[in-house]
Scaffold this active site. Structure first.
Site, PDB file in Angstrom:
ATOM      1  N   HIS A  12       2.133   5.276   6.828  1.00 55.52           N
ATOM      2  CA  HIS A  12       1.070   5.425   5.814  1.00 55.52           C
ATOM      3  C   HIS A  12       0.911   4.082   5.112  1.00 55.52           C
ATOM      4  CE1 HIS A  12      -1.103   8.018   2.679  1.00 55.52           C
ATOM      5  NE2 HIS A  12      -1.260   6.750   2.298  1.00 55.52           N
ATOM      6  N   HIS A  14      -1.916   0.958   3.589  1.00 56.24           N
ATOM      7  CA  HIS A  14      -3.262   0.466   3.236  1.00 56.24           C
ATOM      8  C   HIS A  14      -3.295  -1.041   3.446  1.00 56.24           C
ATOM      9  CE1 HIS A  14      -4.495   4.281   1.306  1.00 56.24           C
ATOM     10  NE2 HIS A  14      -3.206   4.390   1.055  1.00 56.24           N
ATOM     11  N   LYS A  95      -7.794  11.412   8.687  1.00 60.99           N
ATOM     12  CA  LYS A  95      -7.249  11.499   7.322  1.00 60.99           C
ATOM     13  C   LYS A  95      -8.229  12.213   6.412  1.00 60.99           C
ATOM     14  CE  LYS A  95      -4.755  10.499   3.651  1.00 60.99           C
ATOM     15  NZ  LYS A  95      -4.437   9.241   3.022  1.00 60.99           N
ATOM     16  N   HIS A 134      -4.375  13.879   2.164  1.00 59.74           N
ATOM     17  CA  HIS A 134      -4.044  13.561   0.767  1.00 59.74           C
ATOM     18  C   HIS A 134      -4.222  14.868   0.000  1.00 59.74           C
ATOM     19  CE1 HIS A 134      -3.849  10.754  -2.820  1.00 59.74           C
ATOM     20  NE2 HIS A 134      -4.062  11.963  -3.347  1.00 59.74           N
ATOM     21  N   HIS A 168       2.561  11.472   1.488  1.00 59.97           N
ATOM     22  CA  HIS A 168       3.240  11.054   0.244  1.00 59.97           C
ATOM     23  C   HIS A 168       3.591  12.221  -0.668  1.00 59.97           C
ATOM     24  CE1 HIS A 168      -0.948  11.318  -0.929  1.00 59.97           C
ATOM     25  NE2 HIS A 168      -1.258  10.134  -0.451  1.00 59.97           N
ATOM     26  N   ASP A 240       2.929   3.884   1.829  1.00 60.39           N
ATOM     27  CA  ASP A 240       1.772   3.953   0.926  1.00 60.39           C
ATOM     28  C   ASP A 240       1.645   2.654   0.129  1.00 60.39           C
ATOM     29  OD1 ASP A 240      -0.551   5.025   0.019  1.00 60.39           O
ATOM     30  OD2 ASP A 240       0.364   6.381  -1.437  1.00 60.39           O
TER      31      ASP A 240
HETATM   32  O1  DOR Z   1      -1.934   5.078  -5.305  1.00 59.13           O
HETATM   33  C1  DOR Z   1      -2.657   5.169  -4.332  1.00 59.13           C
HETATM   34  N1  DOR Z   1      -3.387   4.133  -3.904  1.00 59.13           N
HETATM   35  N2  DOR Z   1      -2.738   6.350  -3.695  1.00 59.13           N
HETATM   36  C2  DOR Z   1      -3.613   6.562  -2.716  1.00 59.13           C
HETATM   37  O2  DOR Z   1      -3.663   7.657  -2.207  1.00 59.13           O
HETATM   38  C3  DOR Z   1      -4.574   5.504  -2.308  1.00 59.13           C
HETATM   39  C4  DOR Z   1      -4.065   4.178  -2.659  1.00 59.13           C
HETATM   40  C5  DOR Z   1      -5.101   3.080  -2.567  1.00 59.13           C
HETATM   41  O3  DOR Z   1      -5.858   3.074  -1.589  1.00 59.13           O
HETATM   42  O4  DOR Z   1      -5.140   2.227  -3.447  1.00 59.13           O
HETATM   43 ZN    ZN Z   2      -2.267   6.151   0.632  1.00 60.97          ZN
END
Ligand code: DOR
Ligand code: ZN
Length: 335
Positions: A12, A14, A95, A134, A168, A240
């Site tokens: 997971h 980003h 997702k 999510h 998460h 995450d």
């Molecule tokens: O804290 C988070 N930031 N939770 C998420 O689900 C997305 C993520 C983000 O993309 O910044």
């Molecule tokens: Zn995330």
């Protein structure tokens, strides 16, 4: 003391886009063998071409490293069976975000889950595409995940052949639900193994510990630690890691997201060794994900050694989690 990890996976992650890829991609590709890449870009990844082009940009930034970006598609009610069939071999999961639950989730689905959403979920089951979720409502912030538990339970029983990954997880409620349905799996982040809500708002406001779902109680954290440290076979590591520029975090409407990808393995080794469970790290950070997603990541060996390592205070304009603190474990070698 040393530990050798085979093909670590972050299920997971980003990576953002544009210039930010110069920071995020090497941060993961140096030490991880692969990662499940989240689709909440602006606009979100909803077409085959956007997924393929994004994957290409990620690969450009990871050139020289052995690294597989496992791609995801942003769930939309409008998908057809034909579209999903054609995109199936380009993605590892779809997702699903609930609208408004987190960063760039405005195009997500609304609750309660409607028939149009269920129809697409049925197609995923039929096509054997895992659903990553999510799972939060937009209710009171500390109850959002618990309020979503009934939806997870219903989805799991209505679509018994669908692999559903509860992303998460942060509560004892979901930790317990995991054991009740065969087709429910979960990721656990790094930060939720370490912090509680006290670390966000218990003292001075700490924007760099702010994320969604928000960290919960010590009891909830204990339930997550128990699952991760025992490498429960239905649980995978999903960092995450979600960077935002410093000014977007230290702001009157601070963004949710914590960045720690470059130090994730050093942090995990420190946590697992501290709990006397170093032998379970391989399962949590690789083997479980391979079995759950049925993937065979490229070989990569990471040797960590027990030697102090200090997390920098900033990384390319982003303030990392625990910046400035010294961990007990360092990366010795990657091959
Ligand atoms: O804290 C988070 N930031 N939770 C998420 O689900 C997305 C993520 C983000 O993309 O910044
Ligand atoms: Zn995330």
């Amino acid at each position: 003391m040393e530990i050798k990890l085979n093909s670590p996976l972050d299920m997971h992650l980003h990576l953002r886009d544009g210039e930010m890829l110069g920071l995020t991609v090497p941060s993961s590709s140096k030490t991880f063998s692969g990662a499940l890449v989240m689709p909440n870009l602006t606009p979100p990844l909803t077409s085959a071409s956007s997924v393929l082009e994004y994957s290409g940009r990620i690969k450009e930034h990871s050139s020289g490293d052995v690294f597989t970006p496992y791609m995801t598609l942003f769930f939309k009610n409008s998908y057809t069976r034909e579209f999903l069939h054609d995109i199936k071999d380009k993605i590892l999961a779809v997702k699903l975000y609930t609208a408004g639950a987190t960063t760039n989730s405005e195009d997500g689905i609304s609750l309660p889950i409607g028939d149009d959403t269920l129809e697409v979920i049925g197609m995923l089951e039929e096509l054997g595409i895992p659903l990553s979720v999510h799972g939060e409502t937009t209710g009171f912030v500390l109850e959002r995940e618990t309020e979503f538990a009934a939806a997870y339970d219903e989805l799991a029983s209505s679509f018994p052949k669908l692999k559903i990954v509860m992303e998460h997880i942060t509560t004892t409620t979901l930790a317990e639900l995991l054991g009740r349905r065969e087709n429910l799996f979960a990721t656990i982040t790094l930060h939720h193994l370490l912090i509680t809500l006290d670390d966000v708002i218990g003292g001075a406001l700490s924007p760099h510990n702010f994320c969604k779902p928000v960290a919960k109680s010590p009891r909830d954290r204990e339930a997550l630690r128990h699952l991760a440290l025992s490498a429960h076979p239905k649980v995978m590591f999903g960092s995450d890691s979600a960077p935002h520029p410093r000014d977007k975090k230290e702001s009157c409407c601070g963004a949710a997201g914590i960045f720690h990808a470059p130090f994730a393995l050093q942090l995990l080794a420190t946590i697992f060794e501290g709990a006397g469970k170093l032998e379970n790290l391989q399962g949590f950070v690789s083997d479980n994900a391979r079995a759950i997603y049925d993937i065979d990541p490229p070989p990569k060996t990471v040797v960590l050694e027990k030697k102090p390592f200090t997390i920098p205070k900033t990384c390319g304009g982003v303030v990392p989690f625990l910046g400035g603190s010294t961990l007990e474990w360092s990366i010795k070698e990657v091959s």
